[in-house]
Design an enzyme around this catalytic site. Structure first.
Site, PDB file in Angstrom:
ATOM      1  N   ASP A   1      -7.919  -4.712  -0.197  1.00 18.24           N
ATOM      2  CA  ASP A   1      -8.473  -5.071  -1.510  1.00 18.24           C
ATOM      3  C   ASP A   1      -8.404  -6.573  -1.762  1.00 18.24           C
ATOM      4  OD1 ASP A   1      -8.947  -2.360  -2.344  1.00 18.24           O
ATOM      5  OD2 ASP A   1      -6.797  -2.146  -2.600  1.00 18.24           O
TER       6      ASP A   1
ATOM      7  N   HIS B   1       0.848  -1.196   0.000  1.00 16.94           N
ATOM      8  CA  HIS B   1       0.000   0.000   0.000  1.00 16.94           C
ATOM      9  C   HIS B   1       0.878   1.238   0.000  1.00 16.94           C
ATOM     10  CE1 HIS B   1      -3.053   2.916   1.309  1.00 16.94           C
ATOM     11  NE2 HIS B   1      -3.937   2.055   0.863  1.00 16.94           N
TER      12      HIS B   1
END
Length: 436
Positions: A371, A313
């Protein structure tokens, strides 16, 4: 924002006089250097592509510590909100700054529930799209089109209009996403049901048909509610910054949120969970579990062009706190639906195992992100892959509105106008066409 005891001194090697810049301290997190007068004092801009080191606003909504893997809404850790609150509690918190008490919850839930229907003409607007259109293309149009149906709440400078628009957007977004899904599948639209919870109502509108009664599964209802909470806001990301920039011009709230939806569609942002499932399906097509090791080796080879989606991320350099919560939910949903042995889910777990144990991924802190798990959960629930980003947009709407309202109420807010480093041609004269 408090003026710090520190001052930043900027010195120049070309002999120009140095200047002092104010330093401000937030309640938590890094201090900021105020460069608003830099151009006036020096004739220079700062250069920061992607805004990696630039705070474009002050905000009291969401705080992230990427190194520690912390996420807080209005000071509350995401772990507590995801396990002790429902999504509408979080909406109230983001919009109003506080979690609702018993009466406030009753009133807020009723207010949202009573605004879930959309103007019947929206169906005719929807029919103008091709059936095979991407749901995000449809959703961008529907959200922007709301300003044509609800033009009594489009004055962004009017607090009452902003409040009405906020409730309408939060309430109607599940209806619009479900309508886009039903339109694509050719099934009849299912109207909202006021007796159901926010998440239960969305499941009902998505998967019920007029032929038979649909019973909401409480495990799936809880899972979806958790997805909504974990995606409700995430500080000044690309789509939130887009909503703020768009809203800074004074445009109506529906247009600003539509801009956020459009930005979220990008595969590097909201489309990441869609890209993650597509990656897993691609591995499955090439041989499934037997090819996982080979695939992960390709990921490590910089020249292969193969990317590992759903891991790492931009902000979190530790385990994404949302991913831990989503992992628990993922296991609950797969157990409830008897999908633990589903080939794609077994494949996902094999990819996760290598990423968590292989030194290459551990050293680079490429942990699974939210995700990765939310895509798996949504697929298990029955949500098609190309609608994942639509569900993300639904969840993020409350955060976008809270950020938009905060910006409008900030006395320091101005229309956004980034600067540039110009690298094009210097002054030149037009040559007559015959001589070019």
């Amino acid at each position: 924002m408090n003026l710090s005891d520190n001052k930043a001194t900027m010195s120049f090697s070309n002999g120009s006089p140095s200047i002092d810049l104010p330093v401000y301290a937030g309640s938590v997190g890094p201090d900021v250097i105020d460069i608003r007068k830099l151009y006036g004092q020096t004739g220079m801009f700062t250069y920061d592509p992607g805004f990696l080191s630039t705070a474009a606003c002050q905000s009291a909504i969401t705080y992230i510590d990427g190194d520690k893997g912390e996420l807080r809404y209005r000071g509350y850790p995401i772990e507590q909100l995801a396990t002790q609150c429902d999504y509408l509690d979080v909406c109230h918190l983001l919009l109003n700054g506080e979690l609702p008490n018993t009466q406030e919850k009753k009133d807020f839930d009723l207010l949202v529930t009573s605004h879930t229907m959309v103007n019947e003409q929206m169906q005719f607007f929807l029919r103008g799209f091709r059936r095979d259109a991407h749901p995000m293309a449809v959703l961008t149009g529907l959200v922007g089109g709301m300003s044509a149906f609800y033009h009594d709440s489009t004055d962004i400078t009017n607090p009452e209009h902003r409040h009405i628009a906020a409730i309408r957007l939060i309430a109607k977004m599940p209806t619009l996403v479900a309508m886009a899904y039903k339109y694509k599948t050719g099934q009849p639209y299912i109207y909202p049901k006021n007796s159901l919870s926010y998440s239960g109502n969305f499941l009902h509108m998505m998967f019920a048909t007029p032929c038979e009664e649909y019973k909401v599964n409480p495990v799936l209802e809880r899972a979806l509610d958790r997805i909504f909470i974990l995606h409700a806001d995430h500080e000044q990301n690309a789509s939130t910054s887009t909503v703020r920039l768009c809203g800074s011009s004074g445009t109506n709230p529906f247009a600003a949120i539509a801009a956020g939806v459009a930005c979220l569609w990008g595969p590097a942002h909201g489309g990441a969970n869609e890209a993650c499932l597509n990656m897993l399906e691609d591995i499955q097509r090439k041989g499934g579990l037997s090819k996982v090791g080979e695939f992960m080796e390709q990921v490590k080879d910089k020249n292969s062009g193969v990317r590992l989606m759903g891991f790492g991320h931009r902000v979190y350099k530790n385990y994404d706190p949302r991913a831990k919560l989503m992992q628990e939910t993922c296991k609950e949903v797969l157990a409830e639906l008897g999908l633990e042995n589903d080939p794609l889910f077994k494949l996902a777990m094999a990819v996760e195992k290598i990423a968590l144990e292989d030194d290459y991924f551990v050293q680079r802190k490429l942990y699974p992100n939210v995700d990765f798990y939310s895509g798996i959960v949504q697929r298990a629930v029955g949500i098609p892959v190309n609608l994942f980003t639509g569900v993300f947009a639904l969840a993020r709407t409350s955060g976008w509105i809270a950020q938009l309202n905060e910006m409008i109420g900030d006395p320091e807010y101005k229309i956004g106008r980034p600067r540039q480093l110009f690298t094009g041609d210097t002054l030149r004269d037009v040559v007559p066409q015959a001589k070019r």
